[in-house]
Design a protein around this motif. Sequence first.
Motif, mmCIF file in Angstrom:
data_model
loop_
_atom_site.group_PDB
_atom_site.id
_atom_site.type_symbol
_atom_site.label_atom_id
_atom_site.label_comp_id
_atom_site.label_asym_id
_atom_site.label_seq_id
_atom_site.Cartn_x
_atom_site.Cartn_y
_atom_site.Cartn_z
ATOM 1 N N LYS A 40 0.954 -1.708 -0.550
ATOM 2 C CA LYS A 40 -0.020 0.170 -0.137
ATOM 3 C C LYS A 40 0.924 1.110 -0.037
ATOM 4 C CE LYS A 40 -3.654 2.522 2.654
ATOM 5 N NZ LYS A 40 -4.245 1.884 4.101
ATOM 6 N N PRO A 42 1.660 5.178 0.511
ATOM 7 C CA PRO A 42 1.331 6.321 1.975
ATOM 8 C C PRO A 42 0.066 6.893 1.288
ATOM 9 C CG PRO A 42 3.875 6.011 1.320
ATOM 10 C CD PRO A 42 3.310 5.305 0.278
ATOM 11 N N SER A 43 -0.498 7.888 2.235
ATOM 12 C CA SER A 43 -2.003 8.469 2.113
ATOM 13 C C SER A 43 -0.992 10.005 0.909
ATOM 14 C CB SER A 43 -2.234 8.587 2.661
ATOM 15 O OG SER A 43 -1.961 9.511 3.890
ATOM 16 N N GLU A 44 -2.453 10.232 0.588
ATOM 17 C CA GLU A 44 -1.729 11.148 -0.419
ATOM 18 C C GLU A 44 -1.458 12.708 0.566
ATOM 19 O OE1 GLU A 44 -5.698 12.620 -2.353
ATOM 20 O OE2 GLU A 44 -5.907 10.705 -2.930
ATOM 21 N N ALA A 46 0.122 12.268 3.513
ATOM 22 C CA ALA A 46 0.809 11.673 3.371
ATOM 23 C C ALA A 46 2.327 11.992 2.643
ATOM 24 C CB ALA A 46 2.011 10.077 4.458
ATOM 25 N N ARG A 55 -2.427 18.399 -2.142
ATOM 26 C CA ARG A 55 -2.915 16.886 -2.742
ATOM 27 C C ARG A 55 -3.170 16.840 -4.054
ATOM 28 N NH1 ARG A 55 -6.218 15.030 3.019
ATOM 29 N NH2 ARG A 55 -7.226 12.966 0.918
ATOM 30 N N ARG A 59 -2.518 13.554 -6.231
ATOM 31 C CA ARG A 59 -4.326 13.109 -6.994
ATOM 32 C C ARG A 59 -3.812 12.622 -7.979
ATOM 33 N NH1 ARG A 59 -7.466 16.048 -4.405
ATOM 34 N NH2 ARG A 59 -7.628 14.911 -2.884
ATOM 35 N N SER A 73 -6.504 1.612 -6.829
ATOM 36 C CA SER A 73 -6.901 2.872 -5.958
ATOM 37 C C SER A 73 -8.622 2.376 -5.244
ATOM 38 C CB SER A 73 -7.922 4.075 -6.325
ATOM 39 O OG SER A 73 -8.487 4.599 -5.266
ATOM 40 N N LYS A 77 -9.632 2.357 1.326
ATOM 41 C CA LYS A 77 -8.671 1.604 1.931
ATOM 42 C C LYS A 77 -7.499 2.362 1.310
ATOM 43 C CE LYS A 77 -10.648 -2.871 2.330
ATOM 44 N NZ LYS A 77 -11.047 -4.023 0.917
ATOM 45 N N GLY A 78 -7.279 3.275 0.408
ATOM 46 C CA GLY A 78 -5.895 3.463 -0.958
ATOM 47 C C GLY A 78 -5.262 3.184 -1.934
ATOM 48 N N THR A 79 -4.876 3.140 -2.205
ATOM 49 C CA THR A 79 -3.495 3.315 -3.452
ATOM 50 C C THR A 79 -2.335 1.486 -2.610
ATOM 51 O OG1 THR A 79 -4.313 5.235 -4.587
ATOM 52 C CG2 THR A 79 -2.678 3.816 -5.560
#
Length: 233
Positions: A40, A42-44, A46, A55, A59, A73, A77-79
């Motif tokens: 996974k 890191p989040s957008e 992060a 962001r 994106r 995606s 849950k995320g990427t």
Amino acid sequence: MNLSDSRTAGPGIQRVSAMEAVLAHLRGAIERGEHPVGAKLPSEAALGKEFAVSRSVVREALRGLQALGLTESRTGKGTFVLAAQPVDDPRFGSYSARDLLEVRRHVEIPAAGYAALRHTADDLGLLTDLLERMARETDDTAWVALDSLFHITVAQASGNPVFGKVIEEIRDALARQSAFLNQRGDRRAESDAEHRRLVEAIAAGRRSAATEAMAHHLTNVEHALSDIVGRPR
């Protein structure tokens, strides 16, 4: 790593946007195995903090990874990493690059020819205005929106509403593809020049020149896609 959202470059280095830089960094990390298949990302938020960009920039970069077939995606849950190498035929929303190019050649090339014969003064005024706005535009996202509108306007100038409806239908995919192509730093300027040659042919009422200009533009789109997908690691 601070990239900022503006276009950046040092002496003798090709200018790249923050989105291009983030995408290139993440693509390289995936291809080197730093983010293995199944991992996974890191989040957008992060990633935005890591690269010091908004962001929206993150994106767009993540959309580029998805188009390359490197990630997917998952809602809520995320990427996640799908593959370590890009696919040969990127996807832009619901359509693949190959599907888009096939349809565009059958629709936009003849539409450009008809536009040379049937355009109105209003059509030509709008196309000329779009050229000028795209040349002045400094925001990549805004330029992409204008690019899609330009192609819709050419189709509408054909005098056949069906051509316009077809291009309207794939508008979102065209915008995603256009943003993807802007990874190649010189592509936007090339596209502006190709659009200008097309409008000149339409304005002159030269049907064969208009169809040739559109065909040349779409061939260069195909070449740019191949260049990005096959870019040396």
